[in-house]
Design a protein around this motif. Structure first.
Motif, short mmCIF file in Angstrom:
data_model
loop_
_atom_site.label_atom_id
_atom_site.label_comp_id
_atom_site.label_asym_id
_atom_site.label_seq_id
_atom_site.Cartn_x
_atom_site.Cartn_y
_atom_site.Cartn_z
N ILE A 79 0.85 -1.18 0.00
CA ILE A 79 0.00 0.00 0.00
C ILE A 79 0.89 1.25 0.00
CG2 ILE A 79 -1.73 1.30 1.29
CD1 ILE A 79 -2.84 -1.29 0.19
N LEU A 80 0.69 2.12 -0.99
CA LEU A 80 1.44 3.38 -1.06
C LEU A 80 0.56 4.58 -0.71
CD1 LEU A 80 3.54 2.86 -4.32
CD2 LEU A 80 4.23 2.46 -1.94
N ASP A 81 -0.71 4.52 -1.08
CA ASP A 81 -1.65 5.60 -0.80
C ASP A 81 -2.85 5.04 -0.05
OD1 ASP A 81 -0.29 7.75 -2.25
OD2 ASP A 81 -0.80 6.60 -4.05
N SER A 82 -3.52 5.89 0.68
CA SER A 82 -4.62 5.42 1.53
C SER A 82 -5.79 4.86 0.73
CB SER A 82 -5.11 6.58 2.41
OG SER A 82 -5.60 7.65 1.62
N THR A 83 -5.86 5.19 -0.57
CA THR A 83 -6.96 4.69 -1.41
C THR A 83 -6.59 3.41 -2.16
OG1 THR A 83 -6.23 6.19 -3.16
CG2 THR A 83 -8.01 6.96 -1.72
N ASP A 84 -5.40 2.85 -1.90
CA ASP A 84 -4.93 1.65 -2.58
C ASP A 84 -5.54 0.39 -1.99
OD1 ASP A 84 -3.19 3.19 -4.08
OD2 ASP A 84 -1.38 2.55 -3.02
N ALA A 85 -5.53 -0.66 -2.79
CA ALA A 85 -5.69 -2.03 -2.31
C ALA A 85 -4.61 -2.88 -2.95
CB ALA A 85 -7.06 -2.59 -2.64
N VAL A 86 -4.23 -3.94 -2.29
CA VAL A 86 -3.39 -4.97 -2.90
C VAL A 86 -4.28 -6.18 -3.14
CG1 VAL A 86 -1.45 -6.55 -2.58
CG2 VAL A 86 -1.24 -4.15 -1.89
N VAL A 87 -4.25 -6.68 -4.37
CA VAL A 87 -5.10 -7.80 -4.77
C VAL A 87 -4.22 -8.96 -5.21
CG1 VAL A 87 -6.86 -8.57 -6.43
CG2 VAL A 87 -6.98 -6.25 -5.47
N THR A 88 -4.47 -10.13 -4.62
CA THR A 88 -3.83 -11.35 -5.10
C THR A 88 -4.47 -11.74 -6.43
OG1 THR A 88 -3.40 -12.13 -2.86
CG2 THR A 88 -3.37 -13.78 -4.61
N VAL A 89 -3.66 -11.90 -7.46
CA VAL A 89 -4.18 -12.20 -8.79
C VAL A 89 -4.53 -13.69 -8.87
CG1 VAL A 89 -3.65 -12.27 -11.25
CG2 VAL A 89 -2.90 -10.32 -9.86
N ASP A 90 -5.82 -13.98 -9.00
CA ASP A 90 -6.26 -15.37 -9.16
C ASP A 90 -6.23 -15.79 -10.62
OD1 ASP A 90 -6.70 -15.59 -6.40
OD2 ASP A 90 -8.73 -14.81 -6.59
N GLU A 101 1.94 -12.20 -9.26
CA GLU A 101 1.17 -12.90 -8.23
C GLU A 101 0.25 -11.95 -7.47
OE1 GLU A 101 3.47 -16.34 -6.33
OE2 GLU A 101 5.05 -14.96 -7.00
N SER A 102 0.61 -10.68 -7.39
CA SER A 102 -0.22 -9.68 -6.71
C SER A 102 -0.04 -8.34 -7.41
CB SER A 102 0.16 -9.53 -5.23
OG SER A 102 -0.08 -10.71 -4.51
N VAL A 103 -1.00 -7.44 -7.21
CA VAL A 103 -0.94 -6.13 -7.85
C VAL A 103 -1.49 -5.07 -6.90
CG1 VAL A 103 -3.22 -6.49 -8.94
CG2 VAL A 103 -1.63 -4.82 -9.90
N ARG A 104 -0.85 -3.90 -6.91
CA ARG A 104 -1.38 -2.74 -6.19
C ARG A 104 -2.38 -2.03 -7.10
NH1 ARG A 104 -0.49 2.92 -5.72
NH2 ARG A 104 1.14 2.85 -7.32
N VAL A 105 -3.59 -1.80 -6.58
CA VAL A 105 -4.65 -1.16 -7.36
C VAL A 105 -4.93 0.21 -6.77
CG1 VAL A 105 -7.02 -1.34 -8.19
CG2 VAL A 105 -5.66 -3.42 -7.85
N PRO A 106 -4.60 1.30 -7.48
CA PRO A 106 -4.91 2.64 -6.98
C PRO A 106 -6.41 2.91 -7.03
CG PRO A 106 -3.24 2.70 -8.71
CD PRO A 106 -3.86 1.34 -8.74
N PHE A 107 -6.87 3.83 -6.18
CA PHE A 107 -8.28 4.24 -6.18
C PHE A 107 -9.18 2.99 -6.18
CE2 PHE A 107 -6.00 7.52 -8.75
CZ PHE A 107 -6.01 8.53 -7.79
N LYS A 128 -4.23 -22.81 -6.04
CA LYS A 128 -4.30 -22.59 -4.59
C LYS A 128 -2.93 -22.74 -3.95
CE LYS A 128 -8.80 -22.01 -4.30
NZ LYS A 128 -9.41 -20.72 -3.90
N ALA A 129 -2.16 -23.73 -4.41
CA ALA A 129 -0.85 -23.96 -3.80
C ALA A 129 0.11 -22.82 -4.09
CB ALA A 129 -0.27 -25.26 -4.33
N GLU A 130 -0.10 -22.12 -5.22
CA GLU A 130 0.82 -21.04 -5.58
C GLU A 130 0.51 -19.75 -4.82
OE1 GLU A 130 1.80 -21.86 -10.28
OE2 GLU A 130 -0.13 -20.99 -9.74
N GLN A 131 -0.74 -19.61 -4.38
CA GLN A 131 -1.13 -18.34 -3.78
C GLN A 131 -0.40 -18.12 -2.46
OE1 GLN A 131 -5.36 -17.88 -3.57
NE2 GLN A 131 -5.66 -18.37 -5.73
N PRO A 132 0.03 -16.88 -2.21
CA PRO A 132 0.76 -16.61 -0.98
C PRO A 132 -0.15 -16.68 0.23
CG PRO A 132 0.41 -14.59 -2.24
CD PRO A 132 -0.05 -15.71 -3.11
#
Length: 352
Positions: free
Chosen positions: A22-33, A122-128, A348-352
């Protein structure tokens, strides 16, 4: 985590990179399925989008699970399943207030895989995050939802809606790749009299025919201009959509439209195309371009939920995330492999 990284024109490189935070308060981090590869990613790899910097993680389409949220995120919780949109929107600038999210001036627009790291990881930061994700409703599969990250809203908004397709129209779509096929699917919602699709690959033309295009024309064998003149009594198409992104196909689309008709450019162009105003000035044409806004996603969700739209037939190849390199190779060689859309899923096994 691992990611597919752009290191300049050529093939993407698979490498280990730091996990997003998380860099900004409006961010989310999403695990990419599950993610998919876009034709625009190939344009980037060809050097057609020069603002993409070396070292950028590619990709702008995914469904996944929320792993972390910033303090200002209001609508998401850890564990929520969401679509990550290809467009990020601040929600408060003048463009966003007009639902023109692709033109966001408050720090959004096309960011993922373009100006910031994208979804081929494997994961991505999503702004807004509140404005830039959509919850996955019950009854809609991950694969159906994934096609709403970019391909369906792009074809619908930039092609069908901007092109003002109306009942009874003759519509020509130049290009039967994923964007062109999505344009066939969404144009049919407006009951045109016919949808003509032009391409060089018989496999893609067959897919267009399965989705409702008739006739389909191979421009290597068919005299496209003569066939369209025959179909329309010499008048031309009411709407022509360019869905490739090369000068020749844009110029063909312009040639095929009738006086007073509409040319809707959807393709991503990396080279100049000629606009022959010496021939066009008297034809009363409208030519539109556009970057998707994704404001149609809620409507497209309802069309899928109601059974009026199902984009999953376009998915031809499925890979696990450990084979991301193979997914890129298969998609890049679509003329040989028959690939339309490829998906890459983290087990499932790959997901952190």
């Amino acid at each position: 985590m691992f990611a597919m990284v752009y290191d300049g024109p050529g093939r993407p490189h698979r490498r280990e990179v730091p996990d997003p935070v998380i860099l900004d308060s409006t961010d989310a981090v999403v695990t990419v399925d599950t993610a998919t590869i876009c034709g625009t990613d190939l344009h980037i790899l060809q050097g057609d989008v020069p603002e993409v910097e070396r070292g950028r993680i590619l990709g702008h389409e995914a469904v996944g699970t929320v792993a972390a949220v910033g303090s200002a995120v209001r609508t998401l919780r850890v564990g929520d399943r969401v679509l990550v949109s290809c467009i990020s929107a601040c929600g408060s600038c003048g463009s966003c207030r007009e639902a023109r999210y692709g033109q966001c001036t408050g720090g959004g627009g096309w960011l993922l895989g373009h100006e910031i790291d994208g979804t081929h990881a494997e994961s991505v930061r999503v702004p807004f995050a509140d404005m830039s994700t959509h919850p996955i409703p019950a009854g809609i599969s991950d694969e159906q939802m994934l096609m709403l990250a970019d391909i369906l809203p792009t074809s619908y908004e930039v092609g069908v809606r901007n092109g003002r397709v109306r009942p009874g129209d003759t519509v020509v779509i130049v290009g039967a790749g994923p964007i062109g096929l999505a344009a066939v699917m969404t144009a049919r919602l407006y009951s045109p009299s016919r949808i003509v699709v032009v391409d060089l690959a018989d496999t893609r033309l067959a897919a267009a025919h399965e989705l409702g295009a008739e006739p389909v024309l191979n421009s290597r064998r068919d005299d496209v201009r003569a066939r369209l003149a025959e179909l329309t009594g010499g008048r031309g198409a009411d709407v022509a959509m360019e869905a490739v992104g090369v000068p020749e196909t844009f110029e063909l689309a312009v040639d095929l439209v009738r006086p007073g008709g509409h040319v809707a450019n959807i393709g991503v162009h990396g080279a100049p195309a000629s606009l022959h105003l010496e021939d066009l000035w008297s034809r009363d044409l409208t030519i539109t371009t556009g970057l998707v806004d994704t404001n149609s996603v809620p409507r497209l969700i309802e069309l899928i939920r109601s059974g009026h739209l199902d984009p999953t037939p376009m998915i031809t190849h499925r890979f696990e995330m450990g084979a991301f390199d193979d997914a890129y190779d298969t998609f890049a060689r679509a003329a040989e492999t028959g690939a339309l859309k490829v998906t890459v899923t983290q087990t499932k096994a790959e997901q952190p």
